[in-house]
Design an enzyme around this catalytic site. Structure first.
Site, mmCIF file in Angstrom:
data_model
loop_
_atom_site.group_PDB
_atom_site.id
_atom_site.type_symbol
_atom_site.label_atom_id
_atom_site.label_comp_id
_atom_site.label_asym_id
_atom_site.label_seq_id
_atom_site.Cartn_x
_atom_site.Cartn_y
_atom_site.Cartn_z
ATOM 1 N N SER A 187 -7.744 -58.307 -57.710
ATOM 2 C CA SER A 187 -6.290 -58.168 -58.482
ATOM 3 C C SER A 187 -5.868 -59.759 -59.119
ATOM 4 C CB SER A 187 -5.286 -57.551 -57.597
ATOM 5 O OG SER A 187 -4.017 -57.584 -58.110
ATOM 6 N N TYR A 239 -0.025 -56.823 -49.588
ATOM 7 C CA TYR A 239 -0.969 -56.717 -50.887
ATOM 8 C C TYR A 239 -1.601 -57.777 -51.418
ATOM 9 C CZ TYR A 239 -2.829 -54.976 -55.342
ATOM 10 O OH TYR A 239 -3.457 -54.570 -56.412
ATOM 11 N N LYS A 266 -5.640 -59.069 -51.130
ATOM 12 C CA LYS A 266 -6.354 -59.113 -52.196
ATOM 13 C C LYS A 266 -6.904 -60.561 -52.041
ATOM 14 C CE LYS A 266 -6.181 -55.190 -54.326
ATOM 15 N NZ LYS A 266 -7.484 -54.322 -54.391
#
Length: 245
Positions: free
Chosen positions: A135, A149, A153
């Protein structure tokens, strides 16, 4: 026929990748967490489907054995499983331990356990392709504001580069695709709507091409990385974000 495993097909990106690889001639097996959403996605794709919690090593080992027995050992692995696990931004001191760990299990542990399970056969054949879907949040702070998150990532990007170093001498390439903002599922649509009209306009204006991404944009990048033209590319992170300012 080369077997490819694509995980995380309930969201739009994983499904688009599965369809693209099938169109390119791969025999594609798909995987996601068990449940009605996966049953519906698998039926729509019409591909061999395997339900598993990829954040659990024992389940990944069972998955790998089942696919090898039914389809043949995958030579291509696309790790698209992940996401925010239904979470929203909270101040750092309000995030429970279980929520932190759930995001890491979905985004990072799953990719590590799958590499453990599938890399030995790739190494023995001296060929294979692994692509992780990271991402923009793996390269900079996340627009979601979810600490776990962006941390997961970033960890996935690091894992990708380390696996590329380890598996490269055995003919296995490992790369990552880092999508920008793609309207691909209900979670991303909720995030988009939460910005309001002014926030949406500001986000699009930071994208050089002045549009949001489509699942097919990500699928196209994955198709390149698993294809013959990318045979001497490994350890790379390909940002597919329309240009980001």
């Amino acid at each position: 026929m080369t077997v490819a495993l694509v995980t995380g097909v309930v969201g739009g990106i994983g499904a688009a990748i599965a369809r693209r690889l099938a169109a390119d001639g791969f025999r594609v097996a798909v995987c996601d967490r068990p449940g009605a959403d996966f049953d519906k996605a698998a039926a729509a794709l019409g591909m061999p489907a395997y339900a598993a919690d990829l954040g659990r090593r024992a389940e990944v080992e069972r998955l790998a054995a089942a696919i090898a027995n039914a389809e043949g050992a995958p030579e291509v692995l696309v790790n698209c499983a992940g996401g925010v696990c239904g979470q929203v931004h909270r101040p750092v001191d309000e995030v429970p331990e279980e929520d932190w760990r759930a995001v890491f299990a979905a985004n990072t542990d799953s990719a590590f356990f799958l590499a453990q399970a599938l890399a030995p056969a790739m190494r023995a054949r001296r060929r294979g392709r692994i692509v992780t879907i990271s991402s923009g949040a793996g390269l900079r702070p996340s627009l979601t504001g979810i600490q776990a998150y962006t941390a997961a990532k970033h960890a996935l990007v690091g894992l990708t580069k380390q696996l590329a170093l380890e598996l490269g001498p055995h003919g296995v390439t490992v790369n990552s695709v880092a999508p920008g903002f793609v309207l691909s599922n209900e979670a991303t649509r909720r995030q988009w709507e939460s910005y309001g009209e002014a926030g949406q306009r500001a986000l699009v204006e930071r994208i050089h091409l002045r549009r949001l991404g489509r699942p097919e944009d990500i699928a196209n990048a994955v198709a390149f990385l698993v294809g013959a033209d990318a045979a001497w590319i490994t350890g790379q992170v390909l940002s597919v974000d329309g240009g980001h300012a």
